[in-house]
Structures are given as C-alpha cells and as structure tokens.
Design a protein around this motif. Sequence first.
Motif, PDB file in Angstrom:
ATOM      1  N   THR A 177      61.214  -7.418 -49.896  1.00 10.64           N
ATOM      2  CA  THR A 177      60.631  -6.997 -49.146  1.00 10.64           C
ATOM      3  C   THR A 177      58.987  -6.334 -49.405  1.00 10.64           C
ATOM      4  OG1 THR A 177      61.024  -5.441 -50.564  1.00 10.64           O
ATOM      5  CG2 THR A 177      61.823  -5.258 -48.866  1.00 10.64           C
ATOM      6  N   SER A 178      58.903  -8.698 -49.653  1.00 13.13           N
ATOM      7  CA  SER A 178      57.559  -8.875 -49.444  1.00 13.13           C
ATOM      8  C   SER A 178      56.849  -9.237 -48.933  1.00 13.13           C
ATOM      9  CB  SER A 178      56.997  -9.254 -51.132  1.00 13.13           C
ATOM     10  OG  SER A 178      57.665 -10.464 -50.908  1.00 13.13           O
ATOM     11  N   GLY A 179      55.717 -10.082 -48.073  1.00 12.62           N
ATOM     12  CA  GLY A 179      55.611 -10.423 -47.422  1.00 12.62           C
ATOM     13  C   GLY A 179      55.636 -11.489 -47.278  1.00 12.62           C
ATOM     14  N   PHE A 180      55.737 -12.868 -47.976  1.00  4.80           N
ATOM     15  CA  PHE A 180      57.288 -13.506 -47.828  1.00  4.80           C
ATOM     16  C   PHE A 180      57.999 -14.114 -47.184  1.00  4.80           C
ATOM     17  CE2 PHE A 180      59.238 -17.326 -49.375  1.00  4.80           C
ATOM     18  CZ  PHE A 180      58.686 -18.513 -48.962  1.00  4.80           C
ATOM     19  N   GLY A 181      59.054 -12.237 -48.153  1.00  9.56           N
ATOM     20  CA  GLY A 181      60.083 -11.904 -47.853  1.00  9.56           C
ATOM     21  C   GLY A 181      60.297 -11.471 -46.098  1.00  9.56           C
ATOM     22  N   ALA A 182      59.775 -10.889 -45.872  1.00  7.80           N
ATOM     23  CA  ALA A 182      59.600 -10.374 -44.446  1.00  7.80           C
ATOM     24  C   ALA A 182      59.186 -10.795 -43.511  1.00  7.80           C
ATOM     25  CB  ALA A 182      58.193  -8.991 -44.668  1.00  7.80           C
ATOM     26  N   SER A 183      58.083 -12.101 -43.589  1.00  7.77           N
ATOM     27  CA  SER A 183      57.605 -12.933 -43.093  1.00  7.77           C
ATOM     28  C   SER A 183      58.899 -13.686 -42.161  1.00  7.77           C
ATOM     29  CB  SER A 183      57.142 -13.127 -42.836  1.00  7.77           C
ATOM     30  OG  SER A 183      56.448 -14.628 -42.348  1.00  7.77           O
ATOM     31  N   GLY A 184      59.911 -14.140 -43.674  1.00  9.53           N
ATOM     32  CA  GLY A 184      60.569 -15.554 -43.315  1.00  9.53           C
ATOM     33  C   GLY A 184      61.710 -15.204 -42.767  1.00  9.53           C
ATOM     34  N   ARG A 185      62.138 -13.322 -42.765  1.00 14.37           N
ATOM     35  CA  ARG A 185      63.571 -12.597 -42.271  1.00 14.37           C
ATOM     36  C   ARG A 185      63.148 -12.649 -41.138  1.00 14.37           C
ATOM     37  NH1 ARG A 185      63.193  -6.724 -40.946  1.00 14.37           N
ATOM     38  NH2 ARG A 185      65.594  -6.306 -40.617  1.00 14.37           N
ATOM     39  N   GLY A 186      61.921 -12.729 -40.736  1.00 14.24           N
ATOM     40  CA  GLY A 186      61.430 -12.074 -39.554  1.00 14.24           C
ATOM     41  C   GLY A 186      61.939 -13.240 -38.713  1.00 14.24           C
ATOM     42  N   GLU A 187      61.137 -14.524 -38.751  1.00 13.65           N
ATOM     43  CA  GLU A 187      62.189 -15.980 -38.713  1.00 13.65           C
ATOM     44  C   GLU A 187      63.253 -16.368 -38.482  1.00 13.65           C
ATOM     45  OE1 GLU A 187      58.972 -15.099 -36.999  1.00 13.65           O
ATOM     46  OE2 GLU A 187      59.099 -17.960 -37.061  1.00 13.65           O
ATOM     47  N   LEU A 188      64.300 -15.596 -38.879  1.00 12.91           N
ATOM     48  CA  LEU A 188      65.400 -16.336 -39.185  1.00 12.91           C
ATOM     49  C   LEU A 188      66.290 -15.114 -38.520  1.00 12.91           C
ATOM     50  CD1 LEU A 188      66.469 -16.177 -43.223  1.00 12.91           C
ATOM     51  CD2 LEU A 188      66.633 -17.897 -41.650  1.00 12.91           C
ATOM     52  N   ILE A 189      65.619 -14.409 -38.044  1.00 15.49           N
ATOM     53  CA  ILE A 189      65.934 -13.531 -37.025  1.00 15.49           C
ATOM     54  C   ILE A 189      65.635 -13.660 -36.022  1.00 15.49           C
ATOM     55  CG2 ILE A 189      66.049 -11.251 -36.039  1.00 15.49           C
ATOM     56  CD1 ILE A 189      65.708 -10.550 -38.558  1.00 15.49           C
ATOM     57  N   ARG A 190      64.459 -14.081 -35.323  1.00 15.08           N
ATOM     58  CA  ARG A 190      63.836 -14.939 -34.405  1.00 15.08           C
ATOM     59  C   ARG A 190      64.075 -15.964 -33.843  1.00 15.08           C
ATOM     60  NH1 ARG A 190      59.421 -17.949 -31.864  1.00 15.08           N
ATOM     61  NH2 ARG A 190      58.650 -18.337 -34.187  1.00 15.08           N
ATOM     62  N   LEU A 191      64.666 -17.430 -34.659  1.00 19.91           N
ATOM     63  CA  LEU A 191      65.034 -18.068 -34.486  1.00 19.91           C
ATOM     64  C   LEU A 191      66.831 -18.310 -34.247  1.00 19.91           C
ATOM     65  CD1 LEU A 191      62.802 -20.165 -36.394  1.00 19.91           C
ATOM     66  CD2 LEU A 191      62.564 -20.151 -33.936  1.00 19.91           C
ATOM     67  N   ALA A 192      67.668 -17.449 -34.616  1.00 15.13           N
ATOM     68  CA  ALA A 192      68.686 -17.867 -34.800  1.00 15.13           C
ATOM     69  C   ALA A 192      69.753 -17.543 -33.281  1.00 15.13           C
ATOM     70  CB  ALA A 192      69.724 -16.013 -35.547  1.00 15.13           C
ATOM     71  N   PRO A 193      68.954 -17.137 -32.429  1.00 16.85           N
ATOM     72  CA  PRO A 193      69.730 -17.262 -31.092  1.00 16.85           C
ATOM     73  C   PRO A 193      69.797 -18.458 -30.200  1.00 16.85           C
ATOM     74  CG  PRO A 193      69.323 -15.490 -30.818  1.00 16.85           C
ATOM     75  CD  PRO A 193      67.894 -16.432 -32.047  1.00 16.85           C
ATOM     76  N   THR A 194      68.463 -19.574 -31.248  1.00 13.90           N
ATOM     77  CA  THR A 194      67.713 -20.865 -30.572  1.00 13.90           C
ATOM     78  C   THR A 194      69.136 -21.833 -31.125  1.00 13.90           C
ATOM     79  OG1 THR A 194      65.645 -19.923 -30.658  1.00 13.90           O
ATOM     80  CG2 THR A 194      66.059 -22.707 -30.634  1.00 13.90           C
ATOM     81  N   TYR A 195      69.610 -21.396 -32.774  1.00 10.44           N
ATOM     82  CA  TYR A 195      70.229 -22.348 -33.285  1.00 10.44           C
ATOM     83  C   TYR A 195      71.827 -22.191 -33.257  1.00 10.44           C
ATOM     84  CZ  TYR A 195      66.262 -25.028 -34.729  1.00 10.44           C
ATOM     85  OH  TYR A 195      65.075 -25.692 -35.060  1.00 10.44           O
ATOM     86  N   GLY A 196      71.858 -21.108 -32.263  1.00 14.41           N
ATOM     87  CA  GLY A 196      73.573 -20.428 -32.516  1.00 14.41           C
ATOM     88  C   GLY A 196      74.216 -20.127 -33.919  1.00 14.41           C
ATOM     89  N   MET A 197      72.812 -19.486 -34.503  1.00 15.60           N
ATOM     90  CA  MET A 197      73.270 -18.565 -35.315  1.00 15.60           C
ATOM     91  C   MET A 197      74.414 -16.669 -35.228  1.00 15.60           C
ATOM     92  SD  MET A 197      73.606 -21.132 -37.998  1.00 15.60           S
ATOM     93  CE  MET A 197      72.985 -22.695 -37.883  1.00 15.60           C
ATOM     94  N   ILE A 198      74.652 -16.726 -35.833  1.00 19.14           N
ATOM     95  CA  ILE A 198      74.908 -15.219 -35.677  1.00 19.14           C
ATOM     96  C   ILE A 198      74.788 -15.136 -37.080  1.00 19.14           C
ATOM     97  CG2 ILE A 198      76.903 -13.939 -35.711  1.00 19.14           C
ATOM     98  CD1 ILE A 198      78.198 -16.828 -34.016  1.00 19.14           C
ATOM     99  N   ILE A 199      74.043 -14.322 -37.480  1.00 20.45           N
ATOM    100  CA  ILE A 199      73.636 -13.202 -38.442  1.00 20.45           C
ATOM    101  C   ILE A 199      75.156 -11.743 -38.562  1.00 20.45           C
ATOM    102  CG2 ILE A 199      72.270 -12.165 -39.719  1.00 20.45           C
ATOM    103  CD1 ILE A 199      69.948 -13.566 -38.443  1.00 20.45           C
ATOM    104  N   VAL A 200      75.194 -12.010 -39.238  1.00 20.92           N
ATOM    105  CA  VAL A 200      77.289 -11.358 -39.976  1.00 20.92           C
ATOM    106  C   VAL A 200      76.311 -10.564 -41.187  1.00 20.92           C
ATOM    107  CG1 VAL A 200      78.349 -12.391 -39.191  1.00 20.92           C
ATOM    108  CG2 VAL A 200      78.090 -11.998 -41.360  1.00 20.92           C
TER     109      VAL A 200
END
Lengths: 300, 390, 317, 259
Positions: free
Chosen positions: B179-202
């Motif tokens: 839960t730092s800037g780095f982590g929060a920003s990466g998490r945001g992108e992971l979630i945002r781009l998941a559908p584009t690559y067909g990823m399901i976040i469980v």
Amino acid sequence: MEKITLASQLLQYLITGLTVGSVYAMVAVGFNIIYNVTEIINFAQGEFVMLGGLIMVFFHVAMGLSLILAFPATVILVTLVGMLLDRLAIRPIRQPSVLTLIIATIAASIIIKGAAMFIWGKDPYDLPAFSGRNPITFLGAVIQPQYLWVIGFLVFVVIALSIFFDRTIIGKAMSACADNADAASLVGINVKQMILLSFALSAGIGAVAGITMTPISLMEYDRGVMLAIKGFGAAILGGLGSFPGAILGGLIIGSIESFGAGLISSGYKDAFALLVLMAVLFFKPSGIFGDIEISKIKRF
Amino acid sequence: MTLRRISIIATICLFVVGLLINPAQAFKGTYKVGAVFSVTGRTSFLGDPEKKTAEMLAEQINNAGGINGHKLELIIYDSEGDATKCNLAVKKLITKDKVCAVIGPSLSGTSMAVLPVAEKNKTPLISCAASYKIVHNEKTGKPYKWVFKTPQTDTMAVEAIYSHLFKRGLNKIAIISVTSGFGASGRGELIRLAPTYGMIIVADEKYGPKDTDMTAQLTKIKGKAPAAIVNWSVGPTQVTVLRNWRDLGMSSIPFYQSHGFGSRKNIELAAGAAEGILCPLGSCNIAGLLSASHPQKDVTMKYSKDYKARYNEPLSSFGGHAWDALQMVVQALSNVGDDKAKIRDYLENNIKGFVGQHGVFNYSLNDHNGLTKDAFNMVIVKDGDWALAD
Amino acid sequence: MLRITKLPITIFALFIIFFPWIARQIPAIDHYTDIMVFAGIYCLITIGLSLLMGYAGQISLGHAAFYGIGAYVSAILTVRYGLNPWACMCIGVAVTAAVALLVGAPSLKLKGHYLAMATLAFGIIIFIIFNEEIEWTGGPDGMAGIPGLSIFGFELDSVEKYFYLVWGFVLAAFVFTVNVIQSGTGRALRAIHASEPAASAMGVDVSRFKIMIFVYSAVLASLAGSLYAHYLNFVNPSTFDLFFSIKLLIMIALGGMHNIWGAVIGAGLITFLSYEWLHYFEEFDVIVYGAILLLVTIFLPQGLAGVPGIVKDWFRS
Amino acid sequence: MDTVREENVLEVQKLVMTFGGLMALSNLNFQVKKGSIKAIIGPNGAGKTTLFNIITGSFPPTEGTVKFKDRSIQHLKAHKIADRGISRTFQTVELFGNMTVLENVMLGCHTRVRTSFMASGFVLPQSRRKEKRIRESALKILKFIGLTDKFKDSADSLPLGEQKLLEIGRALASEPELICLDEPAAGLNETETHVASSLIKAINAKGITVLLVEHDMKVVMNISDEIVVLNYGQKIAEGPPEDIRNNSRVIEAYLGAEA
C-alpha cells in the motif's frame, strides 16, 4: 495445486495470528514490567526487539558465533542498552509527569533507531531459521518450525517470569516496588535499582522476541515503532500492568490482524486491531483484565 | 555503509585534487541543471543510485570539455521522499539557483507534488518516477506541457507480465501489492489491463510497507488456487512475500514480481526463495545478457562498467533513469543552449530514437514518456542470478 | 505570571510583515519566505496543540489526522466536485470538528497513557483510510491539481502573497488563543491540568472543557491542512503519518509546552531545521531530533520559551 | 412556602455505598439545618470522606438519595452540584498550584460568571466586564480570608495553613449555600487552627450552612451546632456537642479504635 479448504485456511490464519501475536505479547510483557515498577510506558520497547534481531544477525551471521553463544550474547547486550536507557534518559528527568516520560521514551526510541540506521544501514537482514525451513503440514495448514520457536519462547518467558516474581527475593522485591514504592524503600529495597532491573528485564525480553522473529520476517532498523504500537495496544487491551492480560492482548491483536487480513480486507489489517483497541478503551477503559483500583496488584 | 562513506569522501578528495591539478580548463560559462532525488529516507534505494549516476555523468561530461565548451553545473537536492521538501527544493532550484531544467524527483508522489511548480515557472522537468499520471493530465487527456519522464510506466511492466502470462496460457491470477504509491499504482494498472489480456483476477490482496508477515494474505490466495501470483512492491516487503510464499509451500504457483525487484540484493535476501521468480526489467539491469545486436548493448555496458568502477557497487536499475534524464537534457543543451523554452521544445520534438539505459525513447506532443512495453525484458532468477526468460 | 503582553506580539507582527522584504535583500536567504510559509502552517497546528497539551494537560498523538482531514476535504471537494476553495476550507473545519467531537468525547474520559494510545490509534486509522480509499483520496500516490486560493479575484499565486495569508491566519489564531488563555476559559483549563477533582468541585465541567479545546485544536489543524493543500496543490498520505504527529510533539516540547510562545518558536525552529539547516546530517537528522527532544526534556523542561525566565532568575540570585 | 421543609438544606436518606463488596456506608440518614454548622466525626475509615465525595458528586452512591433544597442530587456530576450551590474543600489540599492565589479564588467564581469560548477569544466587551467583576469579588474574598497581600504569589508557595485558608476562600467564591469542609484544621498548629475556626464561624455568620469533617475535637466541639458520629459506615450518634461528649457508644468507638 489443489485448493485448500476453508477450515485449513482458518487454521492457517490462527497459526499466523498466534505467532505474530506471541511477538506482540512479549513486547507487551516488556511494557508491563517497566510500567508496574515505574508507571512509565516505554515507547522505546519496540527498539529492543529491533536491536535483538540486528545484534543477533551480527553475532550469528557476521561473526559466525554459534546459535547457543550468539543468543545469550545478544540478550545481554540488549539488556545493557535497556539499562543505559534508564540511566541516561529516564533517571535524569527532574519533573517526571506522564507527558514528559512519554516524550523522553519517544526521544530515546528515535535515537536508538537512528543509531541502528547508522550502524546497519537501511537494508533488511536475514537470520537462518533455528531448525531449518521445512514446513510441517497440519490439517492442511502449514507450520514453519520457527513459528514453534516463537510461541515456545513466549511460553518460556511466561514461566520464567512467574518463577522470578513469585519465588525469588529480587522478584518479590520488584513486586513490592510496584505495589508501593515508598513502603518498599522503607523496608530497605533500593527502588532505583529495581527500576534499573525492570528496564534490563524488559529489554532482555524484547531481545528474545527480536531474535526469534527475525528468521520469519527479516529485520531492519525501523521495525521498532510498529511493534511498539502493537505491543502497547496489546498491553492496554489486556489491562495495563496485568501479565495474563498482556499475553491475551498480544494473541488477540495478532489474531485480529490475521483473520482481518484473510477474511475482510488486507489493506485495513492494522486498522482492525486498532479499532478493536479503541472500542475496548471507550467501553472498558481498564482493559480486559485490568481494574483501575487493583490493576497494580495483578501478578502471575 | 562505512564503505559508502569512505568512497564518497575519497571521490570528493579526488575531485578536489583534480580541480587543483587542472584548474586551467576554460569554460565559456556554465549551464545549470537542477536535480532532486530521494537520496536519503525510506526510498533512498531509488535516489542514492540516481544521485551517484548523475554526479558521475556530469563529471565525465566536464572532463571531456563540457557541453560545447560550457561547463555543466549540476545542483542536487535531497527530497528525502517527502512531498513538502521536494516542492521546496524544486522552487529553490528554479527561483534561487536559476537552473534551466530539473531532473527527478524519484517518486511518483513527489513528482506529482512538483508538477505545478514546473508548469507555473515554465521550466522543463524530467521525472524519474514510474506513474503514468506524471505525464498525463487527466483533464486534457494530454501530457503536461513542461513535464517529461524517463522510467517505463507501470502500464508497460504490467503489459510485459501479462503478455508473458498470456504466452504461457495462464489467465487465472492473484495479485498482491504493497500500500505505497508504487504498489497502489501497479495494482491499478493490473486491474485496468486485465480484461485486455483476458486475465481473471481471483484475489486482490494488500499489505503495508512495514509489514512483517503476509501469511494471511497468501493463505487467502492459496484458497483461490490461482495459476500465477503477481506481486507489486519495492523494498524489503517483496522479499518477505517471497519467503512466506515458499514457507506456505506454494512454490508450485508461478510468481511474478514487478520491475521493482531489480536488485541482486533481493535475490540474496530471499535466501533461495527467489529461484524461478519472474520479473520485467529494463535493459540496463541485464546489460551482460543482451545480444550484441541489441541497440542498447553499448550504452548499457559502458554505464554498468563505469558505475562499478566508480562506486565499487553493483548497478541498480534506478540509476539508469537519472542517466536517461540527464543525457537528454545534455543533448538538448548542446543543440539549443540553456533557454528553458527551447529545451522543452527540443525534448518534445527532437528526442527521437534516443538510446538510453531503459529503452529507446521517442518523445512527441502526446507522449512525454517515449517508451513502449518493449523497454522491458522478462527475466527469471536462475542459480541466484538473472537470466532471460523465454 | 501568565500575562502575555502586547509588546512582543507587536514586535512579532512587525517581524512577520517585514520578513519577505528582508529575505529579498539577502540572496542567501531569499527562499526562506517559502520555508516560512510552511513554518506558519505548522505554527497554526502547534498553537492549538499547545493549548491542549500545555494548558489543559491532555496529550494527543493523533493531530496529524486532523491536519490530514482538512487537507483531504479541501483536495477532494475542489478536485472532484469543483467547489470553491474557501467553501472547502469551511467544510473541512466542520468535518474535522465533527470527527474531533466524535473521537474526543470518549477519548478524553481517558487519562495519561490510555489517552495517548487512543489518539495514536485514531491517527493511524485515519492514515490507513487516506491510503486505502483510493477512489476518494487517490491512495498513496496522492491527489494533484488542487487549485490555489484567491480573494475577490485576486490570485494568491506567489510565495509572498501566500506567506501573508498564512501568517495572517497564524496571527489571528495566536491572538484569539492568547485571549482565551487570559480569560476564565484559560483559567479553567489550567485548573483542570492541576487538579481535575478540585476543578469540577468548583463547577468546571471538566469533560466539556477538554472536548472544547480538543475540537478547537483540531479545527486549527484542519485549517492548516487546507492551507497546505491549496499551497502545494497536492496532497499525499505520507505527509500525515505518525511521524508528523511526533514531530508536532517535538516542536511543542522544544518551544515549551506551558507557554503559547513556545508553540511559535518550536514550530519555526523545527521547520527550518528540517527543511534547511539539517541537510548536513542527511538522514541522520532523526538522531538530532531525538537528541533535541531528550535534552530539552531533561535539562529544559520549560522549553526554549522558559529560557528568559531561567536567565532572569539566574541574574536575580 | 413550606417553612418546615425549608429548614433542612441537605437531607441524606438511606445512603449505601459499597466498593467491590466492601461496605463503606450503610443505611445512613441525617439532615443539615439551614444556617447551621454540622460536623461529621468518627475514627479513621468510618466513611466520612466517602460521604463527602457522594454529596459533592465525585461518584454516585450505590443506593439512597441525597437531597439538596428538596431536590435529589445524588445522580449529578460534581460540577452540576457546584452549580446548585454546594462547594467543598479537600482533605489533602487540592489547590491549583500552577496558578496565583488570586487566580485560584477567581476560578472559584466560575459557577457564577461564565464567558463563552468565542466571547473570550474575541475579547468581547461583555467578557472583559465579567473578568473585571470576577477580579473584584475575588479580591473581596481575599480580604475576608486575610490573604490580600499575597494575591500575586503562586498557590504552591504558601505555607499549609494559608493553603487551607485559600482553599476555603476558593470555595466561598462560588457563593455557595452549603460549604463542605474536609478536615480544615488537619496539619495546622494551634494559632492556625484558631484562625481557621474563627473563619468558619465568620462564614457561618454570613448565613452559609457548613458541613465539616474534622478530627480535632476541640474545633468540633467549639464551633458545631450538631454532630454526626460515624463508625464503620454507620451512624452511631447524632446530636448537639454536649450530648455527643457523653455518649457511651461514641466513647467506646473512639477508645476501641484508638486502643
């Protein structure tokens, strides 16, 4: 990879909670030892834990001392730091009030933290686990041997302390100081020495906590603050001054964190423990075991 | 620690001696460039190599006769990773020291805190921090006029990881982030781009930057039986996660780290647990592994050799961001001089095919980062060292 | 013994008025005006805190949270809803007052260590919320694009203009607080500090006074937070962490807890130490803070504001 | 107006107080007549201070009622009781040591003259006027208790005798109808005791009812109109001084306690 069952998950949370909670409990016991004799809350308590871990790394890893030798050497060194803290930061204060003592121990904790950063830098350090890292599987949950060491040392500390306070003359003298310092000094107990001893003892216990937790979670210079807050929380939750309360408080806070992170939201993990703590403070300010009138008589 | 101190003192002495021996080097005047890095504080692992890199480069440039005969004067301030301090430092650089461009800061948060200063004072700023928000004005949808940045964005790291997962046919993933800037920003992108690559976040778990134990979060993840785990953090917590992951007997689940894992120290600290870990890294981390035909082979090899020789410590990928930023400013200075507006225009229009440590940059009106996901190489930890993953 | 005379306040006000001009004349310190803006912002918090801790004797280790609430209310309402910054500042004050009331009412029944723990826990919980509620607060990365302030269309866009705004607030808060101290309210607060049972036997509603001062100090912190947000045009959670609460404590302890001037001196000194004068110590500046705090506690329990008194006594004897 | 009821300013009915199983007061009844001086005596641990603490609202009783001017007050907090017109001193002097003598007395006026937080912050004229009034009446009280020339001194710096006087003065400042004095003569020498006694009489002469706990029998017998004797939380006797002096149960209780 097979899915693990909910029951095993819950068991895993419990095991983790108890392990982390044991560390908090040891910190809380350290708080109580000093509090009972002096009514001081030593905010530098977490720094003892940090020093325990880092000095152990120095003796065991850097100097190559065996575990059996490095362990007592570390505890002794941290104990000395505890005594220095009393002599240099607490005793010189001329107008001791709750506020000035809180400030003094906060200052001491900042200094110890800074010194640790100066000596060890900001990198975390690792310590080999006492008996390997092969996990034991138990009903689907995984137990690291080191977890058992942590919990084991808590039990050891509890037993050793109850023998100390109930059976030895020095221990009884310390209890006497805690109950009534004036009366104690009348019967010839050196109160100042007892205070020194209380700092030494709680520093030693902090060191043990630090040594046993480092193989699980590494150790670096700025761990102390969070550990102190959790340990303080545990002590308050259990009722300041009560040893059984401290242990229960530690285990409860550890478990709330673990279950909270696992079942509700990991981001709010720390907040759960603190919310419960605030609720207890608001509705039963004396804590689970504490009693404002008789809190000072509580012993093992 | 002490080694670092000694080496700093030694270099200062050498520098002074060098000045005394060779005082006659005539410069036409100085070009002042400012820099702000989190040299100390919790995030010093970013700022420290950045500062060292920038100082080394400035020295090399001045020893080689400066920029078109002008001396390069680099003024570096320490932000300590604090937004307020960083803001003060940048204002001081611009208004008091009158620099023509600023490189840094090291963190996304501190960069966001100085954006308005650069914009208001019309001074080009090349940030060394990851977040795409630094060069993306949410209101206009375009980059801020005066702000550029060199590091790959989290988006690119996420794309590199997702492409790799996609190639392996893994799509059920668990993410865990600090839960730092780095982590929060990466998490945001992971979630945002998941559908584009067909990823399901469980599973989407978090831990604090000072946490000592992530067993609970990993247990929860274990319960969801994902095909792979992606962890997003920097600093010691990414090692703790790894150790917990191994301790819980989850080694059979592939583990991806973010590009924050780019330090060999992490592999050491993981005490064997890092074996088989995958992560995206910029070229300068793995200069030795690049093929001879790789466009960045030469620059990265030279930087890595110089850095090791100068500071006697292994290269950290973060220094490369400062290298890229400073070299671009220098290139602009040598072409258009120290006029702020001209430097800005030069950066936007003329940085094309610029070969840096972390990729080949192409800045443009709508892209003030200039990189693509190809700036990352997927790397695996093999026998305690990096190896290119297939 | 606690009379605060008009002369020092006048000198202080004149110093503030001429400070930017003086700084401009000396190139080496012309950026000090900028630092003074932050010193003023911290001063606003310490003035309230000094009333709470020094006069009423109630400890708080959670004031960073109120500072943060003010800042975030301003940030969120301007950036996400486009509200007028001044309106946001008032809403921030109202929200903070409500939160302070909610937390203060049960907390202030506690004493000493228990109160310290409750405020500490509150501060950390608020900090976690700033980090976690990403949709509102932008998470750890923070929020950018907070507009600056303007008065009737007159933009406060330079360092000096903002300097006068911030110190205007500080002076107003200072004078207000001094008046409170010298009134019956101040007397009641000191009575509570000395003996709660006696104070309540004299008809002082102890818990009401404690809560009132707690809310007042929280409101000042909230104002400071709003001023900070509109000046920096950016907020992120790490500005409002536990260490900031401790830093406030250091400011007050260094300046002197029992004297309102101590709040001003402490805030000014620590701001300049941390933003300008301690660069030499790099990250080891924390050791310097620790040492200052410890030495002051041991040798100068009245803080720097107590030095004139000590000197006077020394000359007399 | 019901003059018969009006006579008793304070009525204690069936008062019971237990601390964790320990009975401190059991089924206590007594009345205090308006304008009288009533003393409560008894050996150590008889429950005298507990009784005072209940009357002045430090804590509520376990059972029973305390009526002040015909209204129950046992559920009220201390400051509310002070508002109603009961003022007190403490066994161990509880002065505000961080304030001056004058300020201590001025604080005593708190129940009568209040300024709001905002009014005092903005120094509204009304708050300035009030402050002036408080100061004047505080100075009058200092004159009454004979501490005028020490008004600037810190309360901590006074000798014990004067501290006790000051505490009484502070209690008077709220212009109470009933003043509860907890061992006003404890720790004082003979002259100081004499000063204190005559002060209490002077207070009573102003029409203020006095309830006091005291160990010094000379003082008690000398100044009180009526005496209540407590032993182990129970009332064992009540009556004018001469009756109490000859009461066999009282003698027994005192001898038993002191033997």
